[in-house]
Design a protein around this motif. Structure first.
Motif, short mmCIF file in Angstrom:
data_model
loop_
_atom_site.label_atom_id
_atom_site.label_comp_id
_atom_site.label_asym_id
_atom_site.label_seq_id
_atom_site.Cartn_x
_atom_site.Cartn_y
_atom_site.Cartn_z
N HIS A 32 0.83 -1.30 0.09
CA HIS A 32 0.00 -0.03 -0.19
C HIS A 32 0.80 1.23 0.05
O HIS A 32 0.66 2.26 -0.70
CB HIS A 32 -1.05 -0.17 1.31
CG HIS A 32 -1.89 1.15 1.26
ND1 HIS A 32 -2.76 1.27 0.08
CD2 HIS A 32 -2.49 2.06 2.08
CE1 HIS A 32 -3.61 2.22 0.31
NE2 HIS A 32 -3.39 2.60 1.61
N THR A 56 -8.83 -1.74 -8.64
CA THR A 56 -10.27 -1.84 -8.75
C THR A 56 -10.67 -2.66 -9.82
O THR A 56 -11.94 -2.94 -9.98
CB THR A 56 -10.81 -0.48 -8.46
OG1 THR A 56 -10.43 0.57 -9.41
CG2 THR A 56 -10.62 0.14 -7.12
N ALA A 65 -8.25 -8.29 -2.11
CA ALA A 65 -9.01 -7.11 -1.28
C ALA A 65 -9.90 -7.74 -0.41
O ALA A 65 -10.00 -7.36 0.56
CB ALA A 65 -9.39 -6.04 -2.46
N TYR A 69 -10.03 -7.24 3.79
CA TYR A 69 -11.15 -6.83 4.43
C TYR A 69 -11.54 -7.65 5.59
O TYR A 69 -11.67 -7.45 6.88
CB TYR A 69 -12.45 -6.31 3.75
CG TYR A 69 -12.17 -5.54 2.53
CD1 TYR A 69 -11.14 -4.60 2.33
CD2 TYR A 69 -12.99 -5.66 1.33
CE1 TYR A 69 -10.84 -3.95 1.49
CE2 TYR A 69 -12.54 -4.92 0.41
CZ TYR A 69 -11.64 -4.00 0.28
OH TYR A 69 -11.49 -3.03 -0.82
N MET A 124 -11.30 4.34 4.64
CA MET A 124 -12.21 3.71 3.58
C MET A 124 -13.43 4.28 3.02
O MET A 124 -13.71 4.30 1.94
CB MET A 124 -12.44 2.27 3.86
CG MET A 124 -11.19 1.29 4.02
SD MET A 124 -11.63 -0.46 4.45
CE MET A 124 -12.27 -0.74 2.99
N TRP A 128 -12.28 4.73 -0.51
CA TRP A 128 -12.71 3.47 -1.20
C TRP A 128 -14.17 3.44 -1.34
O TRP A 128 -14.64 3.26 -2.68
CB TRP A 128 -12.28 2.13 -0.29
CG TRP A 128 -12.82 0.85 -0.90
CD1 TRP A 128 -12.25 0.01 -1.74
CD2 TRP A 128 -14.00 0.16 -0.27
NE1 TRP A 128 -13.12 -1.06 -1.83
CE2 TRP A 128 -14.09 -1.08 -0.86
CE3 TRP A 128 -14.99 0.41 0.71
CZ2 TRP A 128 -15.21 -1.82 -0.91
CZ3 TRP A 128 -15.95 -0.39 1.08
CH2 TRP A 128 -15.82 -1.64 0.16
N TYR A 129 -15.11 3.64 -0.37
CA TYR A 129 -16.28 3.69 -0.67
C TYR A 129 -16.99 4.76 -1.55
O TYR A 129 -17.38 4.52 -2.69
CB TYR A 129 -17.12 4.25 0.58
CG TYR A 129 -18.65 4.04 0.49
CD1 TYR A 129 -19.34 2.82 0.27
CD2 TYR A 129 -19.54 5.32 0.40
CE1 TYR A 129 -20.70 2.67 0.36
CE2 TYR A 129 -20.80 5.07 0.22
CZ TYR A 129 -21.50 3.75 0.21
OH TYR A 129 -22.68 3.87 -0.08
N TYR A 131 -15.11 5.96 -4.08
CA TYR A 131 -14.45 5.38 -5.55
C TYR A 131 -15.35 4.26 -6.17
O TYR A 131 -15.60 4.43 -7.25
CB TYR A 131 -13.03 4.99 -5.43
CG TYR A 131 -12.21 4.73 -6.48
CD1 TYR A 131 -11.70 5.95 -7.20
CD2 TYR A 131 -12.17 3.69 -7.21
CE1 TYR A 131 -10.80 5.45 -8.47
CE2 TYR A 131 -11.33 3.22 -8.16
CZ TYR A 131 -10.84 4.27 -9.04
OH TYR A 131 -10.09 4.36 -10.09
N LYS A 132 -15.79 3.51 -5.35
CA LYS A 132 -16.39 2.21 -5.54
C LYS A 132 -17.88 2.33 -5.79
O LYS A 132 -18.40 1.73 -6.93
CB LYS A 132 -16.17 0.88 -4.68
CG LYS A 132 -14.75 0.43 -4.79
CD LYS A 132 -14.48 -0.28 -5.90
CE LYS A 132 -15.00 -1.90 -5.56
NZ LYS A 132 -14.88 -2.62 -6.67
#
Length: 258
Positions: A32, A56, A65, A69, A124, A128-129, A131-132
């Motif tokens: 990372h 992603t 990934a 988690y 996240m 992350w959230y 982005y996804k």
């Protein structure tokens, strides 16, 4: 099968899973940090956005990934269980506490873990959230002249709502269109409160790894008088110093220099 379940449910079993998931997470933070070093490049987010897009949209990485988690949740859950159990077993604090950093970190792994878990949830959710699963992240277009290798960046508006990314070649130019996660990161790193939270979390990470990395090897029985000093050196300088400092420099550099 019942003996296996009993082992997992025992304190020793929980410590073994904590050690294994902890070492897996140590491997992850190395990768990372290496990927996030793209943030230091002055390329308008080109390297970082392409890296984020790869993470992603490459199926093997997505599988890893989800394993990550799961390991985070398992590590946090068992850490909480063991912390509560240890507190119940020793409700009265020692009259005199050792003052060495390692001793302090070993006695406060629960607190350090709680700080890190809170940070991971915030982190996240912010990156992350968004982005996804949201449409709040914009897009960037990078046009690279294949003859000169010069790249021109500009904002891009997709023509369809389900657009994710594309790579095309047009008139001697490579055109890459990806989500602009770099802009989200930059925006967060210009928020003084986010920078403070981030730096505090990295301090917690430093102390957590100072004890946790070496403790994982001891729990698994991977100790040897010849190799233990090497493990201690790696745990101290790589995981407790270099990695946390590397992460902490990112928001600091963006807040003061970008």
């Amino acid at each position: 099968m019942s003996e296996f379940k009993q082992t997992l449910n025992s304190s020793l079993g929980k410590k073994l899973l904590m050690a294994l998931t902890g070492l897996f997470l140590c491997t992850f933070i190395i990768v990372h940090l290496a990927g996030n070093l793209f943030l230091f490049k002055d390329d308008e987010g080109f390297g970082f956005n392409v890296y984020a897009n790869f993470l992603t949209h490459f199926p093997p990485i997505e599988v890893i990934a989800y394993l990550l988690y799961f390991c985070i949740l398992l590590h946090a859950l068992y850490g909480l269980i063991l912390t509560i159990k240890n507190r119940k077993a020793r409700p009265v604090r020692y009259a005199s506490e050792p003052k060495s950093p390692a001793s302090w970190s070993s006695k406060n792994m629960g607190l350090l873990g709680a700080i890190l878990f809170f940070f991971i949830v915030v982190h996240m959710g912010d990156f992350w959230y968004k982005y996804k699963f949201t449409h709040s992240v914009g897009f960037k277009q990078y046009s690279t002249d294949l003859s000169t290798n010069e790249t021109l960046a500009m904002d891009y508006t997709p023509k369809t709502p389900d657009f994710e990314h594309s790579v095309t070649n047009e008139f001697g130019h490579e055109i890459i269109r990806v989500k602009d996660l770099h802009a989200v990161v930059s925006n967060s790193f210009h928020n003084i409160w986010y920078v403070i939270i981030y730096v505090i979390a990295m301090i917690a990470l430093s102390y957590h790894l100072l004890h946790g990395f070496q403790s994982a090897f001891q729990t698994l029985g991977w100790t040897h008088r010849k190799y233990s000093p090497v493990v201690k050196f790696i745990g101290t300088w790589l995981f407790a110093v270099i990695i946390p400092v590397g992460f902490a420099l990112m928001p600091i550099v963006y807040f003061f220099c970008r």
